[in-house]
Enzyme design. Structure first.
Site, PDB file in Angstrom:
ATOM      1  N   THR A 110       0.823  -1.100  -0.070  1.00  0.00           N
ATOM      2  CA  THR A 110      -0.126   0.091   0.056  1.00  0.00           C
ATOM      3  C   THR A 110       0.771   1.273  -0.003  1.00  0.00           C
ATOM      4  O   THR A 110       1.822   1.339   0.736  1.00  0.00           O
ATOM      5  CB  THR A 110      -0.881  -0.019   1.268  1.00  0.00           C
ATOM      6  OG1 THR A 110      -1.786  -1.314   1.016  1.00  0.00           O
ATOM      7  CG2 THR A 110      -1.762   1.287   1.444  1.00  0.00           C
ATOM      8  N   SER A 111       0.532   2.343  -0.904  1.00  0.00           N
ATOM      9  CA  SER A 111       1.335   3.637  -1.134  1.00  0.00           C
ATOM     10  C   SER A 111       2.848   3.365  -1.104  1.00  0.00           C
ATOM     11  O   SER A 111       3.137   2.916  -2.382  1.00  0.00           O
ATOM     12  CB  SER A 111       0.783   4.134   0.483  1.00  0.00           C
ATOM     13  OG  SER A 111       1.342   5.524   0.081  1.00  0.00           O
ATOM     14  N   SER A 112       3.473   3.848  -0.170  1.00  0.00           N
ATOM     15  CA  SER A 112       5.133   3.324  -0.514  1.00  0.00           C
ATOM     16  C   SER A 112       5.332   1.922  -0.613  1.00  0.00           C
ATOM     17  O   SER A 112       6.110   1.458  -1.374  1.00  0.00           O
ATOM     18  CB  SER A 112       5.852   3.693   0.871  1.00  0.00           C
ATOM     19  OG  SER A 112       7.198   3.633   0.685  1.00  0.00           O
ATOM     20  N   HIS A 134      -6.271   8.740  -1.059  1.00  0.00           N
ATOM     21  CA  HIS A 134      -5.184   7.846  -0.760  1.00  0.00           C
ATOM     22  C   HIS A 134      -5.357   7.461   0.492  1.00  0.00           C
ATOM     23  O   HIS A 134      -5.427   7.993   1.494  1.00  0.00           O
ATOM     24  CB  HIS A 134      -3.847   8.886  -0.920  1.00  0.00           C
ATOM     25  CG  HIS A 134      -2.851   8.106  -0.664  1.00  0.00           C
ATOM     26  ND1 HIS A 134      -2.135   7.326  -1.759  1.00  0.00           N
ATOM     27  CD2 HIS A 134      -1.780   8.193   0.172  1.00  0.00           C
ATOM     28  CE1 HIS A 134      -1.036   6.781  -1.292  1.00  0.00           C
ATOM     29  NE2 HIS A 134      -0.840   7.267  -0.402  1.00  0.00           N
TER      30      HIS A 134
END
Ligand SMILES: *[C@@H]1O[C@H](CO)[C@@H](O)[C@H](O)[C@H]1NC(C)=O
Ligand SMILES: *[C@@H]1O[C@H](CO)[C@@H](O)[C@H](O)[C@H]1NC(C)=O
Length: 355
Positions: free
Chosen positions: A135-137, A271
């Site tokens: 997720t994300s990074s 996000h």
């Protein structure tokens, strides 16, 4: 009943409900000191598939273990999950250095791959069923691992990330990429992936990317760039073969470019997109895993390695099917809307990191 009660009490006092997150050290080459945490369900498929689950910025192995549906799915299907822990103080992954973007060259990606190699060697994990989700990074890291280690992974699923190589540069956070200003052709994006491991001639791992149209931390342009990149890598048309609306949730559109690549855009979601665990397991084929087997005297010796420090399950422990299964608290499945608490938490944390 007395026997049963005391037996269950023994189970708990001995910590024999082995299913908890365990740290592992000395697992191999680890130039940036990534932390290795492993979740090994009580019941494993034979051989057990392996899932790497990579957290978001300011996250941790523990937070991702607790806050995502992968643990309960691992219990259901007997999958070993590695939760790597980012060494950077901000909790973001190194997805920018040449080392991390190059096969076997170093960086956080190599540390994670060392964990996979260790799990295959020491836990009997199935080398042909190794997957990564993030997720994300952690979604950026998923793109990195699928790009630089196509020999290790069979599939990746990236929730709200950026293309392989988009964060490349001097600093951990790349604002130009994050804000959707790093725009290239599919050929250029694909060349970055091919350059990560020029000698690779095998079948590339399948890839699934998710993004919200209202993402102001990693702008949705990154979704378009990921589509360009992976359709180029797989030599797929940039026109989807199939488009499924309201799939898997209302407002989500799934574009299928071929068996090996699909992209899901979530209308109005910020996000990050909440992790759709069942969907990920289905895409990986992990829901087809053989029925997990009860931990018993037949457990391979190697699987005791991981739990030796805290869990004295040995071949003398009479765990059988006559003992009621120990219920492990499960995380709730990812909620269907962007107002889910998890989403807000991820957003706030990543938004702060992005500054
Ligand atoms: C990383 O690779 C780029 C492109 O090849 C090169 O220009 C740059 O000098 C490299 N950086 C380091 C630190 O090796
Ligand atoms: C890519 O796909 C096109 C169209 O199907 C085909 O003509 C071409 O040979 C393919 N290229 C490679 C490298 O496989």
């Amino acid at each position: 009943m007395v026997f049963l009660a005391s037996y269950i009490s023994l189970l708990f006092s001995a910590g024999a409900y082995a299913a908890s997150l365990q740290q592992v050290t000395n697992f191999g080459t680890n130039p940036t000191n990534v932390g290795m945490y492993v979740y090994k369900p009580d019941k494993l498929a034979s051989p057990p598939p392996l899932l790497v689950a990579a957290h978001y910025c300011t996250g941790s192995a523990q937070a991702y273990f607790s806050g995502t549906p992968f643990r309960s799915l691992a219990d259901q299907y007997g999958v070993i999950v590695i939760y790597p822990n980012a060494p950077d103080s901000g909790g973001c992954w190194d997805v920018h250095t040449n080392a991390t973007l190059t096969h076997n060259a170093g960086g956080d990606s190599l540390g994670i791959v060392s964990m996979v190699r260790y799990a295959i060697s020491n836990y009997g994990a199935d080398a042909n069923r190794v997957f990564v989700v993030g997720t994300s990074s952690g979604a950026m890291m998923t793109n990195v691992l699928i790009g630089a280690y196509p020999d290790i992974f069979k599939g990746g699923s990236a929730f709200s990330g950026v293309p392989f190589g988009c964060f490349s540069g001097a600093t951990l956070w790349n604002s130009q990429c994050a804000q959707g200003q790093r725009i290239m052709t599919g050929q250029q994006w694909g060349d970055l992936v091919r350059a990560a491991y020029p000698g690779f001639t095998g079948i590339r791992p399948k890839m699934q990317v998710w993004h919200g149209t209202a993402d102001t931390t990693l702008y949705p342009q990154n979704f378009q760039e990921e589509v360009k990149q992976w359709t180029n890598v797989f030599n797929y048309s940039t026109t989807a073969q199939q488009t499924l609306t309201n799939n898997p949730l209302n407002g989500y559109t799934r574009s299928i470019y071929g068996d090996s690549f699909q992209a899901i855009l979530a209308q109005g979601v910020g996000h990050t997109v909440p992790e759709q665990g069942n969907d990920v397991f289905t895409f990986f084929g992990l829901n087809q895993a053989a029925s997990p087997t009860t931990v018993s005297t037949t457990v391979p010796v190697s699987t005791t390695t991981i739990i030796t420090t805290t869990t004295p399950i040995t071949t003398t422990t009479p765990i059988t099917t006559t003992v009621p299964p120990v219920t492990v608290p499960t995380t709730t499945a990812a909620p269907p809307t962007s107002t889910a608490a998890g989403t807000v938490a991820h957003w706030g944390q990543c938004g702060g990191q992005g500054k």
